[in-house]
Write a protein that holds these residues in place. Structure first.
Motif, PDB file in Angstrom:
ATOM      1  N   GLY A  44      81.377  46.759  27.802  1.00 34.26           N
ATOM      2  CA  GLY A  44      82.237  45.868  28.566  1.00 34.26           C
ATOM      3  C   GLY A  44      81.503  44.566  28.815  1.00 34.26           C
ATOM      4  N   ASN A  50      86.519  42.649  28.775  1.00 39.39           N
ATOM      5  CA  ASN A  50      86.589  44.076  29.107  1.00 39.39           C
ATOM      6  C   ASN A  50      87.709  44.778  28.343  1.00 39.39           C
ATOM      7  N   TYR A  56      79.298  42.366  31.424  1.00 43.06           N
ATOM      8  CA  TYR A  56      78.396  42.604  32.546  1.00 43.06           C
ATOM      9  C   TYR A  56      77.521  41.393  32.805  1.00 43.06           C
TER      10      TYR A  56
END
Length: 145
Positions: free
Chosen positions: A17, A116, A19
């Motif tokens: 994802g 995401n 981050y």
């Protein structure tokens, strides 16, 4: 986290994802992605104060096709495809995002959602797609607060 653990994490598409990460971990992430033979793509967003400039920089770094439409929908479409950049996995390193985050936090939030969503789409094909945003320790603490 040692290199072996980091490699195992990056190889797991279910964990992938977008981050924010401590900038001190940047090199370890790049090395682990390279060791996995992932496409490691550093995107310098230093000169980008808005989504349009950031998308142009992302498009250039990822060599988006001519049909890229310079908008958020086209960004999502291109990231979901990447047929022109085949790889076993992807590590985007979105660097120097502070100005953009300060100038256009709403667009930054939308792009994080797209990243995401892209990671989830690639995970369905068992391909890790990571987007890391290295920030200073102080910025990371503020983001996580």
């Amino acid at each position: 986290m040692n290199t072996m653990e980091l490699g195992a994490l990056l190889a797991d598409p279910t964990q992938a994802g977008a981050y924010f990460v401590d900038a001190r971990d940047r090199e370890s992430l790049v090395e682990a992605g390279g060791a996995l033979q992932f496409a490691v793509l550093p995107v310098d967003l230093r000169a980008c104060a808005d989504a349009a400039a950031a998308m142009r920089e992302i498009a250039e770094t990822l060599r988006f096709p001519e049909w890229f439409g310079d908008n958020l929908d086209a960004l999502a479409d291109c990231l979901a495809d990447l047929s022109w950049l085949p790889s076993e996995g992807y590590v985007l390193m979105l660097e120097h995002t502070a100005d953009w985050r300060a100038q256009d936090p709403e667009a930054m939030g939308t792009v994080l959602e797209i990243l995401n969503d892209t990671a989830a789409r690639w995970a369905a094909d068992r391909i890790p797609f990571w987007a890391f945003l290295p920030v200073s320790t102080r910025e990371l603490e503020a983001i996580n607060a």
